[in-house]
Design an enzyme around this catalytic site. Structure first.
Site, PDB file in Angstrom:
ATOM      1  N   SER A 112      45.455  41.310  36.882  1.00 28.68           N
ATOM      2  CA  SER A 112      44.592  42.484  37.004  1.00 28.68           C
ATOM      3  C   SER A 112      44.026  42.930  35.654  1.00 28.68           C
ATOM      4  CB  SER A 112      45.367  43.642  37.630  1.00 28.68           C
ATOM      5  OG  SER A 112      45.866  43.281  38.891  1.00 28.68           O
TER       6      SER A 112
HETATM    7  N1  SAH Z   1      49.299  42.703  39.753  1.00 27.62           N
HETATM    8  C1  SAH Z   1      49.028  41.295  39.793  1.00 27.62           C
HETATM    9  C2  SAH Z   1      47.819  41.088  40.669  1.00 27.62           C
HETATM   10  C3  SAH Z   1      47.711  39.717  41.199  1.00 27.62           C
HETATM   11  S1  SAH Z   1      46.331  39.488  42.277  1.00 27.62           S
HETATM   12  C4  SAH Z   1      48.755  40.808  38.383  1.00 27.62           C
HETATM   13  O1  SAH Z   1      48.248  41.576  37.573  1.00 27.62           O
HETATM   14  O2  SAH Z   1      49.041  39.660  38.077  1.00 27.62           O
HETATM   15  C5  SAH Z   1      47.034  39.886  43.847  1.00 27.62           C
HETATM   16  C6  SAH Z   1      48.262  39.117  44.249  1.00 27.62           C
HETATM   17  O3  SAH Z   1      48.543  39.467  45.600  1.00 27.62           O
HETATM   18  C7  SAH Z   1      48.098  37.598  44.216  1.00 27.62           C
HETATM   19  O4  SAH Z   1      49.137  37.035  43.484  1.00 27.62           O
HETATM   20  C8  SAH Z   1      48.165  37.218  45.689  1.00 27.62           C
HETATM   21  O5  SAH Z   1      48.732  35.945  45.905  1.00 27.62           O
HETATM   22  C9  SAH Z   1      49.010  38.325  46.270  1.00 27.62           C
HETATM   23  N2  SAH Z   1      48.841  38.530  47.705  1.00 27.62           N
HETATM   24  C10 SAH Z   1      47.711  38.489  48.451  1.00 27.62           C
HETATM   25  N3  SAH Z   1      47.968  38.758  49.725  1.00 27.62           N
HETATM   26  C11 SAH Z   1      49.314  38.972  49.823  1.00 27.62           C
HETATM   27  C12 SAH Z   1      50.185  39.280  50.903  1.00 27.62           C
HETATM   28  N4  SAH Z   1      49.744  39.445  52.164  1.00 27.62           N
HETATM   29  N5  SAH Z   1      51.493  39.430  50.620  1.00 27.62           N
HETATM   30  C13 SAH Z   1      51.967  39.285  49.351  1.00 27.62           C
HETATM   31  N6  SAH Z   1      51.189  38.985  48.298  1.00 27.62           N
HETATM   32  C14 SAH Z   1      49.874  38.828  48.524  1.00 27.62           C
END
Ligand code: SAH
Length: 193
Positions: free
Chosen positions: A43
């Site tokens: 993010s």
């Molecule tokens: N806060 C994290 C954001 C990652 S992007 C960072 O800064 O690294 C969002 C994340 O949500 C991704 O890793 C994606 O795989 C996960 N994601 C998407 N849908 C999901 C779901 N239904 N359950 C769990 N994780 C999910």
């Protein structure tokens, strides 16, 4: 700004974002979401800080995070709460982030591989919930798993643009929503995509 938010900002400024990335580390200093593989992103730093401050986490809080990803947001939540439960659906990210956060010395984080739209029932209710992927509606399971007096942040909207919503549950269990900025997150996969 409150002292607590200043403390969070100070801790955040000392975090090395590139530690949470395995590739393109030279991009870590830009205030943008950066790809981390598997179609996912780490993010935007200013948003990670802002969302952590908005969530108003108390030191004894039990926090649920949906979308562990790189663990960047997870680490910040862990530093300012008692216990973090985090759910990720992409297995390689789930494996990698555990090594990374353990190496960094965080010992108050529990990891789960699975669909976060269902939350993590076993440890509910949670004082705070942070969702870092975008949903079309707030998943009912997450509202259900939020404790009375609890707060949740979640991006809600379309695939391309969402509003950041703060959901607050009062002592009677009534829910109130406050809308913050327009944001753009990768989709929360599953039922409410
Ligand atoms: N806060 C994290 C954001 C990652 S992007 C960072 O800064 O690294 C969002 C994340 O949500 C991704 O890793 C994606 O795989 C996960 N994601 C998407 N849908 C999901 C779901 N239904 N359950 C769990 N994780 C999910």
């Amino acid at each position: 700004m409150t002292n607590r938010n200043e403390e969070i900002a100070a801790y955040f400024r000392n975090m090395d974002r590139s530690f949470f990335m395995d590739t393109d580390k030279e991009l870590a200093r830009f205030d943008e979401a950066i790809p981390i593989g598997h179609g996912q992103t780490i993010s935007q730093p200013s948003l990670v800080l802002k969302m952590t401050q908005l969530l108003d986490i108390k030191p004894d809080a039990k926090v649920l995070e949906i979308g562990t990803g790189s663990g960047f947001q997870t680490a910040l939540l862990a530093a300012f709460s008692k216990q973090v439960y985090t759910v990720e659906r992409v297995e390689p990210l789930y494996e990698r982030v555990q090594e990374r956060l353990r190496a960094a010395g965080y010992d108050n984080i529990r990891f789960r591989l699975g669909d976060g739209t269902d939350g993590w029932e076993d440890h509910a209710p949670y004082d705070r919930i942070m969702v870092t992927a975008a949903a079309s509606i707030v998943p009912p399971a997450l509202i259900h798993q939020l404790d009375a007096g609890g707060k949740m942040l979640i991006p809600v909207g379309s695939r391309f643009m969402q509003e950041l919503q703060l959901i607050e549950k009062d002592r009677q269990g009534n829910v109130q929503t406050t809308v913050y900025d327009l944001v753009r997150f990768v989709p929360l996969r599953g039922q409410y995509e």
